[in-house]
Design an enzyme around this catalytic site. Structure first.
Site, short mmCIF file in Angstrom:
data_model
loop_
_atom_site.label_atom_id
_atom_site.label_comp_id
_atom_site.label_asym_id
_atom_site.label_seq_id
_atom_site.Cartn_x
_atom_site.Cartn_y
_atom_site.Cartn_z
CG ASP A 473 2.58 8.58 -6.63
OD1 ASP A 473 2.46 7.34 -6.73
OD2 ASP A 473 2.83 9.32 -7.60
CG ASP A 543 1.39 6.29 -13.64
OD1 ASP A 543 0.54 6.98 -13.06
OD2 ASP A 543 2.56 6.16 -13.23
C1 DGJ Z 1 3.16 8.41 -10.49
C2 DGJ Z 1 1.70 8.75 -10.55
O1 DGJ Z 1 0.95 7.64 -10.88
C3 DGJ Z 1 1.53 9.89 -11.54
O2 DGJ Z 1 0.17 10.15 -11.73
C4 DGJ Z 1 2.24 11.08 -11.00
O3 DGJ Z 1 1.66 11.50 -9.81
C5 DGJ Z 1 3.70 10.74 -10.81
N1 DGJ Z 1 3.89 9.56 -10.03
C6 DGJ Z 1 4.42 11.88 -10.14
O4 DGJ Z 1 5.72 11.57 -9.85
#
Ligand code: DGJ
Length: 726
Positions: A473, A543
């Site tokens: 991430d 997301d």
């Molecule tokens: C952003 C990601 O896109 C989410 O799926 C998740 O992993 C969060 N960060 C965790 O902080």
């Protein structure tokens, strides 16, 4: 194929020709890019002319304004007033440049781009042309590299700039590709959006002046993807001329199209000059990121398939993908930061017998992390949450017959962390307090010792636990750019150096742990680009896990990136991002076109819902060959209609899967016929859901009947199988 004839150079793919010519004064003229044409003398093909207020040069035995000559790699300061591809500040402090042809070379294979992601070198299938241009007064050489991916109709380009003089020079701008067209009747198509609303298709007509898209965030960004297309004003999915451009790069970029006073268009793509500069000592050289170009005279669909094919055949890990994507259960939307051994055990237990094969422990498992205010950089287990360490979790996974995956965010650091206590100067900072975003700071990846330490920490994690999957991430963009380790005259190199440091880490980790499947992520789809896909065969698309929004995001993303490179999960309703409730089946079918998984508390589901998961997973496994090897067709756009429809067709055309998502219910409305694509016209296709068999020709010309579903946000799917020919 690449060929030469006197002063003319020809690049040819299966269906396209790209031609350039050395003019009498040494300028490298761009002659033609488009549908394949015979190799012949093209000296007749020019519209150079004399124009007022556009200085004249001697060329081809007459006078013409430099402003009217289409060029392969234009410069500024000698009469072409359009945007230059390269700007070099020479030792005298000036930015007057002139590039003239020196030599060229045709080789099989492809020059490597050290330190950068790029299409793979395949000596059997790829040939490359390198043309060297020289600015003799400026003391530098520019080498234009072109590699031809014949079957995929893709030309890859990058540029090398060498200081061949005796004094230092500064690159102020260096595009990966530049292309001149003698027309302006184009739509400039791009993918724009925001966090949770990535890659929405948007087009606008060109007019005199410049349209550009760019990122200065240190990431390719949620907002604008490093892709653009110039299309006929009337181009559709299946008709019209389309030129597509994409960068194999994940940092700051600019893609722009400038229409000149005379109605020509100059398209350029590369590093964003606003956050770029590079100092070259005598003898040093510089490489731009790679840019990809493709042309289709069958509309956008064909352009997308060119990009999809080159990605899955020639782009790093996408081409090397080992086996299929795992089917995941991810802890994020089920637990957020509140992960614990007990909760994980309950989740694993509830997933028994559903066909899900990998558990991914998302954010919250490390240091003393309880929320987003701490611990980034401390890549060891949170002892309060996991008194038995991660060993216990990996053992639990084994016990329940699942593999173990883990979330990391290697480029970041929290102030509240051991790493920060040890190395407070390792974050990007200047004379001011660095700006925080999501309560975190960014590590200075231009420094080798920082990359080294993070490598050791992550490598230890992957070595010590049986990790089969990593979600990588990156939850903020860059500010305060610059580095303590760079001298004043090199500070503006930071953005590029940072990205090169990120690539160094990705390269080392993905090579050292080649059996691990890495998933890219940046707050969802904030870094969905060919640069990332070189190291990681799949990216968390957004997301936003709401099925209706996802249909748009996946549709837009498919313009450039193959469906198998996207990941999508079924999540809970009301959806956590939009509050919308969609049917369970809609969520499943929407995610089926991607790397598949679940992100919800399965233990809270009813037995009937769990049974549906079992069915969905089984179905996904059936669809996998189509997803990995099939051709993707967009049938109906959610950006211009209430319907989102796509189709996957097997390479041998014997099978197809059609997805139709209804973005909303329209009361009392009629139906319509949906025309399919890519089938064998004379093939007889059995349509499982309709219980009928029709010719491919009929299905492509007359179509499938679509009736509005009665439930909100419904989905209809069709499975087609060709019957054996007698
Ligand atoms: C952003 C990601 O896109 C989410 O799926 C998740 O992993 C969060 N960060 C965790 O902080």
């Amino acid at each position: 194929m690449i060929g030469e004839n006197g002063n003319t150079l020809y690049l040819e793919t299966a269906h396209t020709s790209y031609i350039m010519r050395v003019l009498s004064n040494g300028m490298l003229q761009h002659v033609y890019y488009g549908a394949r044409i015979p190799r012949e003398d093209m000296s007749y093909y020019q519209l150079f002319r004399e124009r007022s207020f556009s200085p004249m040069i001697q060329v081809e035995g007459r006078e013409a304004s430099a402003d009217t000559i289409p060029q392969e790699y234009p410069v500024f300061g000698r009469g072409d007033f359009r945007r230059p591809a390269v700007v070099v500040e020479t030792a005298d402090g000036r930015m007057v440049n002139e590039l003239l042809y020196q030599s060229h070379e045709i080789v099989s294979g492809k020059p490597a781009l050290a330190g950068l992601p790029s299409l793979d070198v395949d000596t059997r299938e790829t040939a490359s042309l390198s043309v060297t241009l020289l600015d003799s007064a400026g003391g530098y050489e520019v080498v234009l590299h072109y590699s031809v991916f014949e079957k995929e109709d893709i030309i890859a380009r990058h540029v090398e700039i060498r200081n061949v003089g005796k004094e230092g020079i500064w690159l102020r701008e260096a595009a990966s590709l530049s292309l001149d067209f003698e027309r302006k009747d184009f739509t400039f198509l791009s993918l724009s959006g925001a966090w949770a609303r990535e890659r929405q298709v948007s087009g606008r007509p060109l007019g005199q002046g410049t349209i550009s898209i760019e990122s200065r965030r240190g990431a390719s960004s949620h907002q604008l993807n490093p892709f653009a297309a110039l299309t006929d004003l009337s181009a559709t999915e299946t008709s019209g001329e389309v030129y597509g451009f994409a960068l194999v790069y994940s940092g700051d970029f600019r893609i722009g199209a400038e229409v000149s006073q005379f109605g020509s268009t100059r398209l350029q793509a590369g590093l964003n000059p606003e956050t770029f500069s590079w100092y070259l000592e005598p003898g040093e050289s510089f490489l731009t990121p790679e840019g990809l170009m493709t042309y289709s005279d069958y509309g956008l669909g064909e352009m997308s398939r060119h990009f999809h094919n080159v990605c899955r055949r020639h782009l790093g890990k996408c081409a090397d993908r080992r086996g299929r994507h795992p089917i995941l259960i991810n802890s994020w939307e089920a637990m957020y930061f509140d992960v614990s051994e007990e909760k994980i055990q309950t989740l694993l237990e509830s997933c028994q017998g559903l066909g899900i094969d990998t558990f991914v422990l998302d954010d919250g498992w490390f240091g003393h992390r309880r929320d987003d205010t701490s611990s980034l950089g401390d890549w060891f287990a949170n002892e309060e949450k996991f008194p038995g360490g991660l060993d216990r979790i990996t053992r639990l996974c084994r016990q329940y017959g699942m593999k173990f995956g883990i979330w990391i965010e290697p480029e970041m650091i929290s102030r509240d962390s051991h790493l920060y206590a040890e190395h407070p100067d390792w974050c990007i900072h200047g004379r001011r307090e660095p700006v925080e975003s999501r309560n975190q700071l960014v590590l200075d990846f231009s420094r080798q010792e920082v990359v080294e330490e993070i490598y050791e920490r992550i490598a230890a994690l992957l070595r010590n636990y049986a990790v089969s999957y990593v979600k990588w991430d990156c939850n903020r963009n860059l500010t305060d750019i610059g580095s303590d380790s760079l001298p004043k005259e090199r500070q503006r190199e930071y953005s590029y150096r940072h990205m090169l440091g990120v690539y160094r880490l990705m390269d080392r980790l993905t090579k050292a742990f080649s059996d691990v499947c890495f998933e890219g992520c940046s707050g969802g789809g904030g870094r969905f680009d060919f640069g990332m896909l070189y190291y990681m065969p799949q990216i968390w698309t957004s997301d936003d896990s709401d099925a209706v929004e996802r249909q748009k995001i996946q549709y837009g993303t498919s313009l450039v990136y193959p469906p198998a490179a996207m990941t999508a999960h079924v999540s809970a309703c009301p959806n956590h991002q939009t509050g919308r409730t969609t049917p369970f089946g809609t969520r499943g079918e929407t995610a089926q076109m991607c790397g598949y998984g679940y992100e919800l508390n399965v233990s809270a589901l009813s037995e009937a819902e769990r049974e549906r998961i079992r069915g969905q997973v089984k179905r996904h496994k059936e669809l996998e060959p189509l997803l990995y090897e099939g051709d993707f067709y967009r049938l109906k756009s959610p950006f211009t209609s209430e319907i989102c429809a796509w189709e996957l067709v097997a390479r041998d055309q014997t099978k197809a899967y059609v997805f139709v998502g209804f973005q909303r219910v329209i009361p009392n409305c009629g139906g319509e016929y949906l025309r399919l694509q890519g089938l064998k016209a004379e093939g007889r296709y059995r349509i499982r859901q309709l219980g009928t068999t029709q010719y491919g020709d009929t299905l492509m010309k007359a179509g499938l009947p679509l009736l509005m579903p009665e439930e909100e946000y419904g989905v209809t799917v069709f499975d087609l199988e060709m019957e054996d020919e007698e």
